[in-house]
Design an enzyme around this catalytic site. Structure first.
Site, PDB file in Angstrom:
ATOM      1  N   GLY A   1       5.469  -4.186  -1.335  1.00  0.00           N
ATOM      2  CA  GLY A   1       4.651  -5.209  -0.001  1.00  0.00           C
ATOM      3  C   GLY A   1       3.724  -6.453  -0.650  1.00  0.00           C
ATOM      4  O   GLY A   1       3.814  -7.508   0.266  1.00  0.00           O
TER       5      GLY A   1
ATOM      6  N   SER B   1      -7.148  -7.216   4.845  1.00  0.00           N
ATOM      7  CA  SER B   1      -5.859  -7.204   4.019  1.00  0.00           C
ATOM      8  C   SER B   1      -6.058  -8.215   3.552  1.00  0.00           C
ATOM      9  O   SER B   1      -5.767  -9.390   3.725  1.00  0.00           O
ATOM     10  CB  SER B   1      -5.165  -7.133   4.794  1.00  0.00           C
ATOM     11  OG  SER B   1      -3.687  -7.534   4.213  1.00  0.00           O
TER      12      SER B   1
ATOM     13  N   ASP C   1      -6.567   1.668  -3.005  1.00  0.00           N
ATOM     14  CA  ASP C   1      -5.736   1.819  -3.826  1.00  0.00           C
ATOM     15  C   ASP C   1      -6.543   2.944  -4.340  1.00  0.00           C
ATOM     16  O   ASP C   1      -5.679   4.002  -5.076  1.00  0.00           O
ATOM     17  CB  ASP C   1      -5.172   1.206  -4.183  1.00  0.00           C
ATOM     18  CG  ASP C   1      -4.214  -0.318  -3.803  1.00  0.00           C
ATOM     19  OD1 ASP C   1      -3.891  -0.322  -2.796  1.00  0.00           O
ATOM     20  OD2 ASP C   1      -4.107  -1.038  -4.391  1.00  0.00           O
TER      21      ASP C   1
END
Ligand code: S3P
Length: 455
Positions: free
Chosen positions: A94, A167, A336
């Protein structure tokens, strides 16, 4: 490939986790746009970062790799990439796709960003929308909500954009497009996210300004300076080894040279809040990023205690880890790490609540659904919430087959769960571990864990 994990006794030793994934991607991309030769050491030779190298080579960049972790990149300048002859394969990454989209939007050629079936399921409107607002021409499946994305590079204008989700990939895509725009690219983030893009671009001489949670980039007045950099160890990889060390009774693990950028250290705050015996030593700065050694002492787990008593051994005390409530600004700083935090919570006393973490649903897998399903198979008491999960601990994890669903971080979290379980745990589909942590199994074995690989 599958892995069978046997309950851990003690884990002892000193190790270095591989280079940071986020920094490795950025080092390769930005170095390719500098003028002159860059040198990168401790580059992460994981699947995701190798995908970035493949994409850059397809754009005409010469990259020498004298060893798997060393790069010499011949920077071609901000306008030196060449139109690729085929779609650019971002594989599962990504970060590759989203950051490259920002950089490709301002080029003078056409390109297509594509990837695996895992990647082409992930949301892309989050970058396509602001890039289109800057004047980019991007087409994709479902009107640009999904990759592959076709980009006809053209002149870009500035933007003042408030991120709807915290993000770093979206922030970076906009700031990188800002290097090619005729006005300022201003990004307002709802909560601080990893700032490696800003730090590295600044070190390369670009004008990237920051005031609180407002960050701006602009077209550089001079060519980007080449990099000479040693990538710090990845704290997101370190998290699995630290968790394994904490759950093994009485062990002691030192991880040297781990990146401790404050936008990434949510996991350390969470471990400390859970009562973990954790020390941070030798704090220093390397190439604009803080780095330290992290030391943990094993506390044992509920399941290990029970297993020891069944064998007639001395039952270790229940772990001093305790449940915590996690939400708000802490989420992006540990985004994460939630698969392994969930594993730790199954062995902690009391209730752990994770909220405000709906972003977990759009990672390599829907990490709320997959973590809940797989940990339940091992006997955990875990409930799914729309934006997180609730875990009641401690519970004895038992022997069972579980699956990574092709998600590297789930594969490693389940491996840690296996070390804390009462009997062997089979984790299916573990080849994906190499996406971010090649050598993970080897490192755990060197610290005393017993893992068997089966085809
Ligand atoms: C990354 C940002 C995060 C993180 C990913 C790497 C980066 O993603 O989960 O592993 O390198 O910028 P989001 O930006 O989608 O939160």
């Amino acid at each position: 490939m599958n892995l069978t994990i046997h309950p851990a006794k003690e884990l002892f030793g000193t190790a270095r986790v591989p280079g940071d994934k986020s920094i490795s991607h950025r080092a390769a991309m930005f170095a390719s746009l500098a003028e002159g030769e860059s040198r990168v050491r401790n580059f992460l030779p994981g699947g995701d970062c190798l995908a970035t190298l493949g994409v850059l080579r397809a754009l005409g960049v010469t990259i020498d790799q004298p060893s798997s972790t060393e790069l010499r990149i011949d920077g071609v300048g901000l306008h030196g990439w060449q139109e690729p002859v085929a779609a650019l394969d971002c594989v599962n990454s990504g970060t590759t796709l989203r950051l490259m989209a920002g950089l490709l939007a301002g080029q003078s050629f056409f390109s297509i960003l594509d990837g695996s079936s895992q990647l082409t399921r992930r949301p892309m409107a989050r970058i396509v929308e602001p890039l289109r607002q800057m004047g980019a021409t991007i087409h994709g499946r479902q009107d640009g909500r999904l990759a592959p994305l076709a980009i006809r590079g053209n002149a870009l204008g500035g933007i003042d954009y408030t991120l709807p989700v915290a993000s770093a990939q979206v922030k970076s895509a906009i700031l990188l497009a800002g290097l090619y725009s005729n006005g300022l690219a201003i990004v307002r983030e709802p909560a601080p996210t990893r700032d490696h893009t800003e730090r590295m671009l600044t070190a390369m001489g670009a004008q990237v300004g920051k005031l609180g949670q407002v960050i701006a980039s602009e077209r550089p007045r001079r060519p980007l300076l080449p990099l000479d950099l040693t990538v710090p160890g990845d704290i997101s990889s370190a998290a699995f080894v630290l968790a394994a060390g904490l759950l093994a009774p009485g062990g002691h693990i030192t991880l040297e040279g781990v990146g401790v950028n404050p936008t990434r250290t949510g996991i350390l705050d969470i471990l400390q809040a859970m009562g973990a015996d954790l020390r941070i030593e030798n704090l220093r700065e390397e190439a604009g990023e803080p780095v330290a050694d992290i030391i943990v002492t094993g506390m044992g787990s509920a399941s290990r205690g029970d297993a020891a008593s069944r064998r007639g051994g001395v039952t270790p005390p229940l772990p001093p880890l305790h449940g915590v409530e996690i939400g708000g600004d802490l989420i992006p700083r540990a985004i994460d790490e939630f698969p392994v935090i969930a594993v730790l919570a199954t062995q902690a006393r009391g209730r752990t609540v994770v909220r405000d973490a709906a972003e977990l649903r759009v990672k390599e897998t829907d990490r709320i659904a997959t973590v809940v399903a797989e940990l339940r198979t091992l006997g955990a008491r875990i409930e799914e919430r729309p934006d997180g999960f609730v875990i009641e601990g401690p519970t004895e994890l038992h022997s069972a087959p579980v699956s990574s669903h092709g998600d590297h971080r789930l594969a490693m979290a389940l491996t840690v769960a296996g070390l804390a379980a009462a009997g062997p745990v089979l984790v299916e589909d573990t080849a994906c571990i190499a996406d971010s942590f090649p050598g993970f199994e080897r490192m755990l074995r060197s610290l005393g864990a017993e893992l068997t690989e089966n085809e």
